[in-house]
Design a protein around this motif. Structure first.
Motif, PDB file in Angstrom:
ATOM      1  N   LYS A 117       0.652  -1.251  -0.046  1.00 38.98           N
ATOM      2  CA  LYS A 117      -0.119  -0.080  -0.022  1.00 38.98           C
ATOM      3  C   LYS A 117       0.975   1.248   0.115  1.00 38.98           C
ATOM      4  O   LYS A 117       0.401   2.487  -0.681  1.00 38.98           O
ATOM      5  N   ASP A 118       1.904   1.180   0.876  1.00 36.09           N
ATOM      6  CA  ASP A 118       2.630   2.471   0.783  1.00 36.09           C
ATOM      7  C   ASP A 118       3.207   2.791  -0.572  1.00 36.09           C
ATOM      8  O   ASP A 118       3.122   4.230  -1.052  1.00 36.09           O
ATOM      9  N   ALA A 119       3.880   2.046  -1.338  1.00 36.16           N
ATOM     10  CA  ALA A 119       4.366   2.190  -2.602  1.00 36.16           C
ATOM     11  C   ALA A 119       3.330   2.573  -3.631  1.00 36.16           C
ATOM     12  O   ALA A 119       3.416   3.506  -4.512  1.00 36.16           O
ATOM     13  N   VAL A 120       2.088   1.961  -3.504  1.00 34.71           N
ATOM     14  CA  VAL A 120       1.014   2.045  -4.692  1.00 34.71           C
ATOM     15  C   VAL A 120       0.462   3.563  -4.264  1.00 34.71           C
ATOM     16  O   VAL A 120       0.042   4.302  -5.096  1.00 34.71           O
ATOM     17  N   LEU A 121       0.261   3.883  -2.963  1.00 32.44           N
ATOM     18  CA  LEU A 121      -0.218   5.324  -2.558  1.00 32.44           C
ATOM     19  C   LEU A 121       0.659   6.453  -2.920  1.00 32.44           C
ATOM     20  O   LEU A 121       0.225   7.377  -3.624  1.00 32.44           O
ATOM     21  N   ASP A 122       1.882   6.040  -3.124  1.00 36.72           N
ATOM     22  CA  ASP A 122       3.081   7.092  -3.512  1.00 36.72           C
ATOM     23  C   ASP A 122       2.687   7.325  -4.989  1.00 36.72           C
ATOM     24  O   ASP A 122       2.704   8.469  -5.403  1.00 36.72           O
ATOM     25  N   GLN A 147      -0.627   9.078  -6.007  1.00 38.62           N
ATOM     26  CA  GLN A 147      -0.463  10.525  -5.674  1.00 38.62           C
ATOM     27  C   GLN A 147       0.229  11.232  -6.572  1.00 38.62           C
ATOM     28  O   GLN A 147      -0.076  12.329  -7.424  1.00 38.62           O
ATOM     29  N   ARG A 148       1.368  10.527  -7.352  1.00 41.83           N
ATOM     30  CA  ARG A 148       2.117  11.169  -8.603  1.00 41.83           C
ATOM     31  C   ARG A 148       1.097  11.004  -9.646  1.00 41.83           C
ATOM     32  O   ARG A 148       1.137  11.888 -10.621  1.00 41.83           O
ATOM     33  N   PHE A 149       0.550  10.053 -10.004  1.00 43.37           N
ATOM     34  CA  PHE A 149      -0.531   9.859 -10.984  1.00 43.37           C
ATOM     35  C   PHE A 149      -1.611  10.949 -11.326  1.00 43.37           C
ATOM     36  O   PHE A 149      -1.804  11.319 -12.129  1.00 43.37           O
ATOM     37  N   THR A 150      -2.139  11.063  -9.853  1.00 48.55           N
ATOM     38  CA  THR A 150      -3.230  12.013  -9.719  1.00 48.55           C
ATOM     39  C   THR A 150      -2.738  13.581  -9.989  1.00 48.55           C
ATOM     40  O   THR A 150      -3.402  14.130 -10.587  1.00 48.55           O
ATOM     41  N   GLU A 151      -1.543  13.757  -9.515  1.00 51.72           N
ATOM     42  CA  GLU A 151      -0.976  15.084  -9.891  1.00 51.72           C
ATOM     43  C   GLU A 151      -0.765  15.171 -11.497  1.00 51.72           C
ATOM     44  O   GLU A 151      -1.095  16.270 -12.068  1.00 51.72           O
ATOM     45  N   ASP A 152      -0.288  14.109 -12.081  1.00 58.53           N
ATOM     46  CA  ASP A 152      -0.037  14.262 -13.576  1.00 58.53           C
ATOM     47  C   ASP A 152      -1.441  14.103 -14.250  1.00 58.53           C
ATOM     48  O   ASP A 152      -1.537  15.022 -15.359  1.00 58.53           O
ATOM     49  N   LEU A 153      -2.393  13.646 -13.872  1.00 56.10           N
ATOM     50  CA  LEU A 153      -3.496  13.608 -14.394  1.00 56.10           C
ATOM     51  C   LEU A 153      -4.485  14.897 -14.098  1.00 56.10           C
ATOM     52  O   LEU A 153      -5.048  15.322 -15.336  1.00 56.10           O
TER      53      LEU A 153
END
Length: 304
Positions: free
Chosen positions: A241-246, A249-255
């Motif tokens: 979960k930690d790596a996936v959530l990181d 978050q990056r994907f959400t910012e790019d989107l």
């Protein structure tokens, strides 16, 4: 360290494919197997996935030099506890799980005193169960091995040679690095696929069934990924979960940045982004990780 006998715990897609691949590429090696589901054990025996399907987990591992746990990552600790009474001294314990830090911890806690060398063959399809396995699954695919700091070098070399014999290319990583890399290349794409297919299903009433009727190639690829085993992927997201959530978050910012470009009509930003990502696709083909032919060259046994 010679590996002459392999025990496979969990006889679904990966476990069954390992059993068939060993018979195809290492015919002198003895294989035993066990699965917690009696129906799976019966079908595995009918298909001949391993040389002998045993009635209990301790029986399956009794003479094994190498034990490979092919169960969902959330079940690794329980599977390790089940085999513990039958393990011989010095038997190497490995796995095929898609997250490594939590698996390594669970196996070490369940099997103190036994050498544990986690691994992850980066191969699969959306299918599951004892009928899903096939011998060529690991051909020209990566297998990432994540040995602990105190791992015996000869045992790591033997495990590497085993996977190479099945057709895989071996890479050694730390568990932490593996989990970060796979969060980007596998876990987040699956999460996106599950999400967009779920969104489309929610819209079926609005579109009067046309989402499925007019599915284009991109959506079909999403549905193929989203057809993967629910138990396995539930456990992957909870254990990494930690790596996936990181990464999420990056994907959400790019989107959000792309959303803004569309809103303000910034065609150059969209073009530049799409050009960069197109080059990545070409690199994947050049690395032999996919096929440029129509439908990606997929037959009945596609990659997952």
């Amino acid at each position: 360290m010679p590996i002459e006998r392999v025990a496979i715990i969990g006889l679904g897609l990966l476990g069954g494919s390992i059993g068939l691949a060993v018979q195809a590429h290492l015919p002198g090696m003895q294989t035993t197997g066990w699965d917690s589901d009696p129906a799976t054990r019966k079908r595995a025996a009918e298909r001949g996935l391993v040389g002998a399907v045993c009635d209990t987990a301790p029986d399956a591992v009794a003479e094994a030099d190498l034990v490979i746990l092919c169960v969902p990552v959330g079940a690794m600790g329980a599977a390790a506890a089940a085999i513990a009474p039958g393990l011989k001294a010095g038997a190497v314990i490995s796995d095929v799980g898609s997250s490594k830090q939590t698996v390594a911890k669970a196996l070490a806690e369940a099997l103190p005193g036994h050498p544990v060398i986690p691994a992850h063959p980066v191969a699969g399809t959306e299918r599951s169960g004892p009928d899903a396995g096939f011998a060529s699954l690991f051909q020209q695919r990566w297998c990432i091995i994540t040995p602990p700091d105190d791992a015996d070098a000869a045992q790591v070399a033997a495990l590497s040679a085993f996977w190479e014999a099945l057709g895989a290319t071996v890479e050694i990583m730390t568990p932490q690095h593996h989990d970060m890399v796979l969060a980007v290349t596998s876990h987040l794409p699956h999460l996106i696929a599950y999400t967009i297919v779920g969104t489309a299903d929610d819209l079926e009433d609005v579109t009067q069934g046309e989402v499925i009727k007019y599915s284009a190639g991109g959506f079909r690829d999403f549905t193929r990924i989203a057809a993967s085993d629910p138990t396995m992927w539930r456990d992957v997201f909870l254990t990494n979960k930690d790596a996936v959530l990181d990464m999420l978050q990056r994907f959400t910012e790019d989107l959000t940045a792309l959303q803004k470009a569309i809103r303000v009509g910034d065609g150059q930003q969209l073009f530049d982004h799409f050009t960069r990502t197109r080059a990545i696709r070409r690199s994947i083909i050049e690395e032999g990780q996919d096929d440029a032919r129509p439908d990606f060259g997929r037959s009945d046994h596609g990659d997952g």
